[in-house]
Design an enzyme around this catalytic site. Sequence first.
Site, PDB file in Angstrom:
ATOM      1  CG  ASP A 151     -63.579  39.329  -0.576  1.00 53.86           C
ATOM      2  OD1 ASP A 151     -64.530  39.774   0.080  1.00 53.86           O
ATOM      3  OD2 ASP A 151     -62.679  40.046  -1.062  1.00 53.86           O
ATOM      4  N   GLY A 179     -65.146  33.240   2.083  1.00 49.06           N
ATOM      5  CA  GLY A 179     -66.408  32.631   2.502  1.00 49.06           C
ATOM      6  C   GLY A 179     -66.496  32.367   3.998  1.00 49.06           C
ATOM      7  CG  HIS A 229     -67.719  38.097   6.976  1.00 47.88           C
ATOM      8  ND1 HIS A 229     -67.273  37.774   8.243  1.00 47.88           N
ATOM      9  CD2 HIS A 229     -66.668  38.695   6.355  1.00 47.88           C
ATOM     10  CE1 HIS A 229     -66.013  38.158   8.370  1.00 47.88           C
ATOM     11  NE2 HIS A 229     -65.635  38.729   7.235  1.00 47.88           N
ATOM     12  CD  GLN A 255     -60.649  42.963   7.715  1.00 43.35           C
ATOM     13  OE1 GLN A 255     -60.183  42.873   8.840  1.00 43.35           O
ATOM     14  NE2 GLN A 255     -61.875  43.366   7.498  1.00 43.35           N
ATOM     15  CB  THR A 263     -56.381  45.217   7.138  1.00 38.65           C
ATOM     16  OG1 THR A 263     -57.428  45.882   7.850  1.00 38.65           O
ATOM     17  CG2 THR A 263     -56.008  43.939   7.877  1.00 38.65           C
ATOM     18  N   GLY A 292     -66.003  48.874  -6.260  1.00 39.39           N
ATOM     19  CA  GLY A 292     -66.512  49.987  -5.467  1.00 39.39           C
ATOM     20  C   GLY A 292     -65.562  51.166  -5.538  1.00 39.39           C
ATOM     21  CG  LEU A 332     -64.970  22.228  -3.406  1.00 42.74           C
ATOM     22  CD1 LEU A 332     -65.356  21.348  -2.231  1.00 42.74           C
ATOM     23  CD2 LEU A 332     -63.892  21.551  -4.246  1.00 42.74           C
TER      24      LEU A 332
END
Length: 478
Positions: free
Chosen positions: A13, A15, A48, A235, A250, A310, A344
């Site tokens: 997560d 980016g 993504h 991941q 994972t 979730g 940022l």
Amino acid sequence: MRHTIVVDLGFGDAGKGTVVDHLCRVAAAGGEPAAAVVRFNGGAQAAHNVVTDDGRHHTFAQFGSGTLTGVPTHLSRYVLVDPLALAAEAAHLAALGVPDPFARLTVHGDALLTTPYHVVANRARELARGAGRHGSCGMGIGETAAYGLAHPDTAPRARDCARPARLRRLLTELRDRLEAELGSLEVPARAGVGLPPVDACVEVFGQFSRAVRLVDDRHLAELARVGPVVLEGAQGVLLDEWHGFHPYTTWSTTTFANAEKLLCDAGVPAGDARRLGVVRTYTTRHGAGPLVTEDAALTAALPDRYNGTGRWQGAFRVGHFDAVAHRYAVEVAGGVDAVALTHLDAPGSQPLGICRSYEVSPAGTVVQPTPDGADIPDCDDIGPAATRNADRMDASAVRGLASPAEAEPAGSRRVDRLVPGPPGDLARAAELTGLLWRARPVLDPRPPGAADWPDVVADVCGAPVAIRSHGPRSGDKH
């Protein structure tokens, strides 16, 4: 360095998708467009997010995150391919204006298939654990990988979609084996999804094989000759199957290893690919597992529009920048050439601290809340448990897992480095996890100023910050 490998240096997560999209746009503007985005691990559980400068948004799972720039996608032999999820993703891309998304997709014939039977078995197995749930994304990823390891010669693969008789036999065998182990997979309440008959799967998967181009190892070599390729990881390194904090990992190699093996096999000279690590100005994870710098106030102050709670993943959690964990990620990944620093914009709106060491309580104590059946982060059904005695390490074990800092409060130990173990040593990885459960963050007395973050992160990662991102769009980056 002609090619770029993009890897997340956290728990996912950070980016990666928006960075890949930006790289593809920069390459096109520079007159040498990317030949392809190559996915090199994971499967349909990836998420993504890319937002274009004109406001379109797509959450990329299997298609490469350069698709909205017109860059083709190649799913390598390391990707777990879910044709049904791909069809849904293609439909959304088409609605966003991408013409014939499947025409831009090539799939290695050896890639394992994720089927509805894997998904149902994954969810049924997880629900049956009750309060002892391991955690999962609920998309059959771990089930697919485990079945492929147990039955390498009969696990369904992408090339089998073009051979209906063989695919029917393999799917029937897969379903029979899972039901022999778990009982009937037809109980909807166990998994929350329906279960199509084998013949229906054969028909739909056959359509998939006719819609995409199935290729072999030679295809990537051809792509690398045509132009630069961007290799997009899934991941994060801290979830790596061998180096992550077991068992919160994972079923996938999340370091640069798969990508570099693919390039080597394609004849790309060593050193011809830039290793780009992606990290936020704060540390996050999805679901349960240790997050030493977690701060409930930050979680409330920095909600993520595209990451929520979730049923399977659990809650999205936020903490201060964990330099100890991110240094560990860089080390086990073999180093990075450059860093893409995202979010940022956050330090300007919220004071964000940096943690350079932990205060670890004595063995037998727990600082962070331990798992209580909550869902696990951006990962799927975890591997073999190796957590025995992880919460009862003695001082010598701690010394073997971490390097001491100078200060050390009475009754605890200050550590500033997590010492990697050899790949595959899951017991040692579990011991690291036990250490993290007993750790408190030691934050710098003064948080970095908004303009200081690139230098701070460059120092932590041992590489310059090459991309600075102040938002989700390519125009927010430089």
